[in-house]
Design an enzyme around this catalytic site. Structure first.
Site, PDB file in Angstrom:
ATOM      1  N   ARG A  59       1.317  -1.462  -0.049  1.00 43.84           N
ATOM      2  CA  ARG A  59       0.379  -0.131  -0.067  1.00 43.84           C
ATOM      3  C   ARG A  59       1.259   0.902   0.024  1.00 43.84           C
ATOM      4  NH1 ARG A  59      -2.319   1.050   4.283  1.00 43.84           N
ATOM      5  NH2 ARG A  59      -1.471  -0.398   5.496  1.00 43.84           N
ATOM      6  N   LYS A 199      -8.686  -2.295   2.279  1.00 45.30           N
ATOM      7  CA  LYS A 199      -8.508  -1.308   2.843  1.00 45.30           C
ATOM      8  C   LYS A 199      -8.944  -0.045   3.215  1.00 45.30           C
ATOM      9  CE  LYS A 199      -6.053  -2.740   6.474  1.00 45.30           C
ATOM     10  NZ  LYS A 199      -5.122  -4.395   5.917  1.00 45.30           N
ATOM     11  N   HIS A 219      -8.577  -3.398  13.740  1.00 46.84           N
ATOM     12  CA  HIS A 219      -8.058  -4.120  13.120  1.00 46.84           C
ATOM     13  C   HIS A 219      -7.136  -5.690  13.320  1.00 46.84           C
ATOM     14  CE1 HIS A 219      -4.066  -3.934  10.952  1.00 46.84           C
ATOM     15  NE2 HIS A 219      -4.586  -4.673   9.783  1.00 46.84           N
ATOM     16  N   SER A 238       1.111  -5.174  10.821  1.00 49.72           N
ATOM     17  CA  SER A 238       1.193  -5.793   9.564  1.00 49.72           C
ATOM     18  C   SER A 238       2.935  -6.889  10.050  1.00 49.72           C
ATOM     19  CB  SER A 238       2.010  -4.955   8.287  1.00 49.72           C
ATOM     20  OG  SER A 238       1.748  -6.252   6.984  1.00 49.72           O
ATOM     21  N   LYS A 242      -1.286 -11.402  12.878  1.00 49.93           N
ATOM     22  CA  LYS A 242      -3.400 -11.974  12.511  1.00 49.93           C
ATOM     23  C   LYS A 242      -3.359 -13.565  11.924  1.00 49.93           C
ATOM     24  CE  LYS A 242      -3.428  -7.773  11.277  1.00 49.93           C
ATOM     25  NZ  LYS A 242      -2.212  -7.477  10.911  1.00 49.93           N
ATOM     26  N   THR A 243      -2.583 -13.111  10.680  1.00 48.81           N
ATOM     27  CA  THR A 243      -3.057 -14.306   9.764  1.00 48.81           C
ATOM     28  C   THR A 243      -2.762 -15.475  10.089  1.00 48.81           C
ATOM     29  OG1 THR A 243      -3.169 -12.345   8.455  1.00 48.81           O
ATOM     30  CG2 THR A 243      -3.083 -14.803   7.242  1.00 48.81           C
ATOM     31  N   ASP A 257      -8.370 -10.423   9.895  1.00 50.76           N
ATOM     32  CA  ASP A 257      -8.099  -9.369   9.278  1.00 50.76           C
ATOM     33  C   ASP A 257      -8.570  -7.494   9.986  1.00 50.76           C
ATOM     34  OD1 ASP A 257      -5.387  -7.487   8.681  1.00 50.76           O
ATOM     35  OD2 ASP A 257      -6.673  -6.687   7.149  1.00 50.76           O
ATOM     36  N   ARG A 322       1.852 -11.845  -1.473  1.00 50.84           N
ATOM     37  CA  ARG A 322       0.715 -12.096  -0.902  1.00 50.84           C
ATOM     38  C   ARG A 322       0.095 -13.375  -1.402  1.00 50.84           C
ATOM     39  NH1 ARG A 322      -1.367  -9.963   4.271  1.00 50.84           N
ATOM     40  NH2 ARG A 322       1.097  -7.726   4.416  1.00 50.84           N
TER      41      ARG A 322
HETATM   42  P1  ATP Z   1      -0.991  -8.492   8.377  1.00 51.81           P
HETATM   43  O1  ATP Z   1      -1.768  -7.243   8.363  1.00 51.81           O
HETATM   44  O2  ATP Z   1       0.252  -7.439   6.737  1.00 51.81           O
HETATM   45  O3  ATP Z   1      -1.811  -9.016   7.000  1.00 51.81           O
HETATM   46  P2  ATP Z   1      -0.373 -10.241  10.204  1.00 51.81           P
HETATM   47  O4  ATP Z   1      -0.285  -9.490  11.295  1.00 51.81           O
HETATM   48  O5  ATP Z   1      -1.697 -11.036   8.750  1.00 51.81           O
HETATM   49  O6  ATP Z   1      -0.100  -8.917   8.431  1.00 51.81           O
HETATM   50  P3  ATP Z   1       1.163 -12.678   8.748  1.00 51.81           P
HETATM   51  O7  ATP Z   1       0.428 -12.513   7.964  1.00 51.81           O
HETATM   52  O8  ATP Z   1       0.289 -13.286  10.243  1.00 51.81           O
HETATM   53  O9  ATP Z   1       1.232 -10.719   9.867  1.00 51.81           O
HETATM   54  O10 ATP Z   1       2.392 -12.526   9.274  1.00 51.81           O
HETATM   55  C1  ATP Z   1       3.831 -13.015   9.804  1.00 51.81           C
HETATM   56  C2  ATP Z   1       4.795 -13.560   9.989  1.00 51.81           C
HETATM   57  O11 ATP Z   1       5.156 -13.760  10.422  1.00 51.81           O
HETATM   58  C3  ATP Z   1       4.547 -14.870   8.978  1.00 51.81           C
HETATM   59  O12 ATP Z   1       4.694 -14.874   7.804  1.00 51.81           O
HETATM   60  C4  ATP Z   1       5.397 -15.721  10.145  1.00 51.81           C
HETATM   61  O13 ATP Z   1       5.758 -17.618   9.475  1.00 51.81           O
HETATM   62  C5  ATP Z   1       6.127 -15.406  10.700  1.00 51.81           C
HETATM   63  N1  ATP Z   1       5.945 -15.626  11.690  1.00 51.81           N
HETATM   64  C6  ATP Z   1       7.842 -15.891  12.246  1.00 51.81           C
HETATM   65  N2  ATP Z   1       7.733 -16.090  13.736  1.00 51.81           N
HETATM   66  C7  ATP Z   1       5.885 -16.208  14.037  1.00 51.81           C
HETATM   67  C8  ATP Z   1       5.859 -16.147  15.302  1.00 51.81           C
HETATM   68  N3  ATP Z   1       6.025 -16.486  16.356  1.00 51.81           N
HETATM   69  N4  ATP Z   1       4.285 -15.568  15.741  1.00 51.81           N
HETATM   70  C9  ATP Z   1       3.854 -15.738  14.485  1.00 51.81           C
HETATM   71  N5  ATP Z   1       4.375 -14.781  12.825  1.00 51.81           N
HETATM   72  C10 ATP Z   1       5.584 -15.771  13.043  1.00 51.81           C
HETATM   73 MN    MN Z   2      -2.500 -10.388   7.957  1.00 54.89          MN
END
Ligand code: ATP
Ligand code: MN
Length: 540
Positions: A59, A199, A219, A238, A242-243, A257, A322
């Protein structure tokens, strides 16, 4: 609504006379065929379509505007996040865009947001490319049996090859996202990054739901226990997880999300997930890995040379690769995606300074303090030698998407925490044993065990320790996690370095919070970290 646009929506009107083709509500297989013919991407071995989003692979928050008008002038939190655009520029750009759109093929898709019917907004998404249309299909909620909506609430027009002229059009760059709350329209130009589509509507909901209905928009991701029916929310910026953490084989996914919380419980805004693919492995993240199949859109991933096998370790196009898929591609996802009031709330932070404990239990005041702070850390670049992380504070863990002042969201959260007695946990999914460069990122396995223990009540009876600077209570024992991992001070070899780093982070928290002090109670202020005078041997 502008007559040209409304004519376009009725398709077949004279005034808007498209020279190209207009494809309405194509099925995903048809859109994939189009994408391949249009050379937008290629089919991968797992059946997913891999497309590139062009110049933008993320973004562009600095190029996002809200139209300044009677509706918004006194309500929006104007500033860097919500930049005002004069309505005359909106009209100019819309006219130019419409003229431009007459000459190209268009894909139109109707969908909606908010799994709870009482909050539903119907959407019409008009895109230039087929892959963008697949994204809209996968991420928004899909009408049943191709039902046609009687009316459309919001229209999103996303035309990557249409660029603004910054010298005449009132915007700073050729790419832009413009939200118009009166016309209920979003204009996106100059960028093919699909995240802008989802978003921008999230920002719209972050305005409408709290302001008009007192509903908290969040969020966060959410899931529900299969046995207990207990709802958990995962807030975080980010990359904090979360995901990743909401996709849990033991639990049912609500969403990854964006959610709302009203007097009945929580509901997903969306109908799909947008998962990061960097380093994705079947063993670590089986649910997400298996969701990448026919119907899924992969963005900016590289294929192993000479094959159609995605190489999730190759981030040469971007680190922000993604996968966009419907929530139903995750086994056991809830349908409809609504759930009871949360019993557990996790604030995820990827603390690259390695200061915060892997898990701590927050008081209501600490929860408010950390919600308003919205801390995480970014690892600055990957160039050799640059390994100093940067602290990032983003109010409500989503400042970039808040059209109203953060205090508005914090106040609703505060009420809900009191009413529903949810337990709030701060989880550091970032570094342990030292800052970035010395320590390492805590394993996903440990983080999952910490969350599981919190959810199952295993952390209710154990001993806790209080962090000297942050005042956070963290457990000293957790099933499936070595005890030395639980205490950051213990996991660092150099204890002096730990306190110096922790003091620095405390300073950053305090400096950031200054802007919010006015609207906050003394009790919440008391939850701020306090630097300690640490000299060798003074604090044991
Ligand atoms: P966005 O808002 O951009 O979608 P998000 O909060 O959903 O971000 P994730 O997509 O879950 O974030 O990204 C977390 C990344 O960190 C993943 O690539 C995951 O494999 C990695 N990771 C490594 N170690 C950990 C951990 N201990 N806990 C969570 N994620 C981890
Ligand atoms: Mn996510």
């Amino acid at each position: 609504m502008n007559s040209t646009i409304s004519n376009l929506l009725d398709l077949g009107n004279q005034k808007f006379s498209p020279k190209g083709k207009v494809y309405y509500q194509l099925s995903v297989p048809e859109l994939i065929e189009h994408a391949l013919i249009n050379r937008e991407g290629s089919l991968t071995i797992n059946g997913a379509l891999a497309a590139d989003t062009g110049k933008f692979t993320g973004r562009s928050p600095r190029d996002r505007y809200i139209v300044y008008d009677d509706e918004t002038k006194n309500t929006i939190w104007w500033g860097d996040i919500n930049q005002a655009l004069d309505v005359k520029y909106y009209k100019m750009l819309l006219d130019k865009m419409c003229q431009y759109m007459e000459k190209i093929n268009l894909y139109i898709r109707d969908g909606y947001v908010c799994a709870d019917e009482r909050h539903r907004l119907t959407l019409k998404v008009i895109t230039e490319s087929a892959y963008q249309n697949i994204f809209a299909n996968n991420l928004f909620l899909r009408p049943n049996n191709n039902e046609r909506f009687l009316s459309i609430d919001w229209t999103i027009i996303a035309i990557p090859s249409f660029e603004a002229n910054p010298t005449t059009d009132g915007v700073n760059n050729p790419n832009f996202v413009i939200i118009n709350f009166v016309e209920k329209t979003v204009l996106i130009g100059g960028t093919g990054y699909t995240g802008e589509i989802k978003k921008s509507i999230f920002s719209v909901l972050n305005y409408i739901l709290p302001k008009e209905k007192g509903v908290l928009s969040m969020h966060c991701s959410a899931n529900v226990g299969k046995k207990r029916g207990d709802t958990a929310l995962f807030f975080g910026l980010s990359g904090t997880g979360k995901t990743t953490l909401s996709a849990d084989e033991q639990r049912m996914l609500v969403g990854d999300d964006e959610h709302g919380w009203d007097h009945n419980g929580i509901f997903n805004f969306e109908g799909g997930c947008y998962a990061k693919c960097v380093g994705l492995e079947a063993k670590q993240e089986p649910q997400i890995f298996n969701a990448i199949k026919f119907g899924t859109l992969l963005e900016n991933i590289c294929l192993l040379e000479g094959t159609r096998i995605p190489d999730y370790n190759n981030i040469s196009k971007t680190e922000n690769t993604r996968a966009a898929y419907p929530a139903s591609f995750i086994e056991g996802a809830l349908e409809p995606a609504v759930a009871l009031h949360p019993q557990h709330i996790f604030f995820l932070t990827a603390d690259a300074f390695g200061v915060l404990p892997p898990i701590s239990k927050l008081t209501v005041e600490q929860a408010m303090y950390h919600f308003i702070s919205g801390y995480t850390a970014k690892v600055a670049g990957t160039e050799a030698g640059v390994n100093e992380p940067v602290a990032t504070f983003s109010a409500c863990f989503g400042k970039a998407f808040l059209p109203l002042r953060p205090g508005k969201y914090a106040a609703i959260l505060g009420e809900k925490l009191q009413d529903h007695a949810a337990k709030v946990w701060l989880v550091n999914t970032g570094w342990i044993g030292g800052a970035y460069g010395v320590g390492k990122r805590i394993s996903l396995h440990y983080t999952r065990n910490l969350i599981k223990a919190a959810l199952e009540g295993d952390l209710d009876q154990v001993m806790y320790q209080k962090h000297l600077i942050f005042g956070l209570s963290y457990p000293t024992i957790c099933p499936g996690v070595p005890s030395e991992v639980l205490s950051p001070r213990d996991s660092w070899e150099d204890k002096d370095a730990y306190f110096i780093q922790a003091n620095k982070l405390a300073e950053a928290f305090v400096a950031n919070f200054k802007q919010y002090e006015k609207g906050v109670s003394a009790e919440v202020m008391a939850a701020a970290p306090k630097k300690i005078d640490y000299r060798k041997g003074v604090v044991s």
